[in-house]
Design an enzyme around this catalytic site. Structure first.
Site, PDB file in Angstrom:
ATOM      1  N   LYS A  52       0.816  -1.222   0.000  1.00  0.00           N
ATOM      2  CA  LYS A  52       0.000   0.000   0.000  1.00  0.00           C
ATOM      3  C   LYS A  52       0.847   1.268   0.000  1.00  0.00           C
ATOM      4  O   LYS A  52       0.441   2.296  -0.508  1.00  0.00           O
ATOM      5  CB  LYS A  52      -0.927   0.024   1.225  1.00  0.00           C
ATOM      6  N   HIS A 180       0.585  -3.367  14.951  1.00  0.00           N
ATOM      7  CA  HIS A 180       1.181  -2.255  14.203  1.00  0.00           C
ATOM      8  C   HIS A 180       1.242  -1.076  15.168  1.00  0.00           C
ATOM      9  O   HIS A 180       0.208  -0.635  15.670  1.00  0.00           O
ATOM     10  CB  HIS A 180       0.339  -1.924  12.972  1.00  0.00           C
ATOM     11  N   GLU A 252       6.024  -5.849   8.590  1.00  0.00           N
ATOM     12  CA  GLU A 252       5.345  -5.282   7.415  1.00  0.00           C
ATOM     13  C   GLU A 252       5.833  -3.858   7.156  1.00  0.00           C
ATOM     14  O   GLU A 252       5.036  -2.908   7.155  1.00  0.00           O
ATOM     15  CB  GLU A 252       3.827  -5.267   7.643  1.00  0.00           C
ATOM     16  N   PRO A 253       7.125  -3.669   6.935  1.00  0.00           N
ATOM     17  CA  PRO A 253       7.617  -2.298   6.734  1.00  0.00           C
ATOM     18  C   PRO A 253       7.153  -1.728   5.397  1.00  0.00           C
ATOM     19  O   PRO A 253       7.133  -2.424   4.396  1.00  0.00           O
ATOM     20  CB  PRO A 253       9.142  -2.477   6.735  1.00  0.00           C
TER      21      PRO A 253
HETATM   22  N1  PLP Z   1       0.917  -2.974   7.800  1.00  0.00           N
HETATM   23  C1  PLP Z   1      -0.332  -2.476   7.900  1.00  0.00           C
HETATM   24  C2  PLP Z   1      -1.424  -3.402   8.282  1.00  0.00           C
HETATM   25  C3  PLP Z   1      -0.584  -1.120   7.634  1.00  0.00           C
HETATM   26  O1  PLP Z   1      -1.829  -0.655   7.723  1.00  0.00           O
HETATM   27  C4  PLP Z   1       0.497  -0.286   7.265  1.00  0.00           C
HETATM   28  C5  PLP Z   1       0.298   1.133   6.995  1.00  0.00           C
HETATM   29  O2  PLP Z   1      -0.786   1.665   7.021  1.00  0.00           O
HETATM   30  C6  PLP Z   1       1.777  -0.860   7.144  1.00  0.00           C
HETATM   31  C7  PLP Z   1       1.957  -2.211   7.435  1.00  0.00           C
HETATM   32  C8  PLP Z   1       2.985  -0.068   6.730  1.00  0.00           C
HETATM   33  O3  PLP Z   1       3.323   0.849   7.702  1.00  0.00           O
HETATM   34  P1  PLP Z   1       4.643   1.727   7.534  1.00  0.00           P
HETATM   35  O4  PLP Z   1       4.609   2.340   6.187  1.00  0.00           O
HETATM   36  O5  PLP Z   1       4.539   2.736   8.623  1.00  0.00           O
HETATM   37  O6  PLP Z   1       5.814   0.826   7.734  1.00  0.00           O
END
Ligand code: PLP
Length: 419
Positions: A52, A180, A252-253
């Protein structure tokens, strides 16, 4: 990244008739180096890149080649990743509230690992994907993060035993725990606290008759304090999971991998100088009050949606001045307080309400913005008919360059802008 942008501009200008279009420059070697940094600091944690954040096809292709997993939030993201030839076992469907049709589709595609945080979701999964490998997403303290995901997702620990009892009653396989700490986490202690809660959830799993084998520590990792966050996280894992044989740890970075890899170059398409009256006729002249308004060709409905959705502040710098890319050092420049606006007809479309830029900036000059890789292109719209800015890809010049080039060789052969 300034020189990279200027080189990319020359490339774009050579190929494009409308050479004033704003464009991103993606330095894929930065993504490669972030992966190396991850492996160095958290060798025991497998990264599942959060698609995403930036589903750029070449970022995904590079990460797939480097062997990461992928965190997908929808059917669309799952099929984008599967089309790269990634095995479905390398995907976690990390959206705790999914449409039934999406779960059915995941089942068909062989994507088994998915998160939940409520009873309704369990009923849905029991109907549509009874063989799923479920991961309970718990609520953690995200009060000091940029984006508080806990406002929407995460089961409080007190509700976990009830959820696990329901999962058992429905014959579902719960394999682990995820959390998270909030996107953009500047407080390392949030990771330690979250691992402590995950430990408690593991113990609840055992009481419910499960033997959990997965700990998913989510995202939230920031470039600026990565080593610190990673150190605290690793310490907490050692403390709360000292004997972790048989436990796989994933994360999940998102922004950590891509934020710094993308810059944006935007063209000044219009300027209003000395034409706005002060707020009140007798108002004191304030040296920091913007006297010049610059209008650039990307804004908050496009790449800069990160200002509204991701709570970002952006900082322009000068790429060209008076038509020349040879910009003198900052000390030689007379600056003026100004504001920077996007191209649409909406007044919310303000990129920078107050900043200082050289007084000699003209229409046609270019501004650069760094750290534009996370939560930018993916949420950009075409409001008012403005196109989403294109990406020009480079493979940098640092370590990893050769590998990045090899991975992206096909792209280069397609004749697109690899430097
Ligand atoms: N995992 C989940 C379920 C998320 O909703 C998000 C971001 O919204 C992420 C991972 C990624 O987070 P970040 O970009 O802060 O590492």
């Amino acid at each position: 990244m300034r020189n990279g942008i200027i080189r990319a501009y020359r490339l774009a200008a050579a190929n494009e008739p409308d050479a004033e279009k704003a464009f991103f420059v993606a330095d894929l070697s930065v993504v490669y180096r972030q992966h190396e940094r991850w492996k160095r600091c958290l060798p025991q944690v497998e990264p599942f890149y959060a698609v995403k954040c930036n589903p750029d096809p070449y970022v995904l292709r590079l990460l797939a080649a480097l062997g990461t997993g992928f965190d997908c939030a929808s059917n669309g993201e799952i099929s984008q990743v599967l089309k790269l030839g990634v095995d479905p076992s390398r995907i976690i469907f990390a959206n705790p509230c999914k449409a039934a049709s999406f779960i059915r589709n995941a089942a068909k595609a062989g994507v088994d690992m998915m998160t939940f945080d409520n009873t309704d979701e369990l009923h849905k999964v029991a109907r549509t994907h009874p063989r799923a490998k479920l991961v309970v997403r718990i609520l953690t303290d995200d009060s000091r993060s940029l984006c508080r995901l806990g406002l929407k997702f995460g089961a409080p620990l007190v509700s976990v035993p009830g959820l696990l009892a329901k999962a058992r009653e429905l014959g579902l396989d719960v394999v682990g725990v995820s959390f998270h700490v909030g996107s953009g986490c500047y407080d390392s202690s949030a990771f330690a606290d979250a691992v402590m809660r995950a430990r408690a959830a593991f113990d609840m799993g055992r009481e419910a008759g499960y033997e959990f084998s997965l700990l998913d520590v989510g995202g939230g990792f920031e470039d600026a304090n990565f080593e610190e966050n990673a150190g605290v996280l690793a310490g907490a894992i050692d403390r709360y999971f000292p004997d972790r044989q048989g436990i796989r740890i994933i994360a999940e970075p998102g922004r950590f991998y891509v934020s710094r890899a993308f810059s944006l170059a935007a063209n000044i398409i219009a300027r209003r100088a000395g034409e706005s009256p002060p707020a009140a006729p007798d108002a004191e002249i304030d040296a920091d009050q913007p006297t010049v308004m610059y209008y650039i060709n990307d804004g908050v409905y496009g790449a800069f949606n990160c200002i509204l959705f991701d709570h970002q502040k952006v900082h322009p710098y000068v790429l060209s001045l008076g038509g020349s890319f040879h910009v003198p050092g900052a000390e030689a420049l007379r600056t003026a307080a100004c504001s920077v606006w996007g191209p649409t007809c909406d007044s919310i479309d303000c990129v920078c309400p107050v900043t200082r830029l050289p007084a000699a900036l003209q229409v046609g000059d270019w501004l650069g913005f760094d750290n534009m890789g996370a939560y930018t292109i993916c949420a950009a719209s075409q409001f008012n008919g403005f196109e989403v800015s294109n990406v020009i890809y480079t493979s940098g010049g640092g370590p990893g360059d050769a590998e990045v080039r090899a991975v992206l060789g096909a792209f280069a052969r397609e004749g697109r802008g690899i430097e």
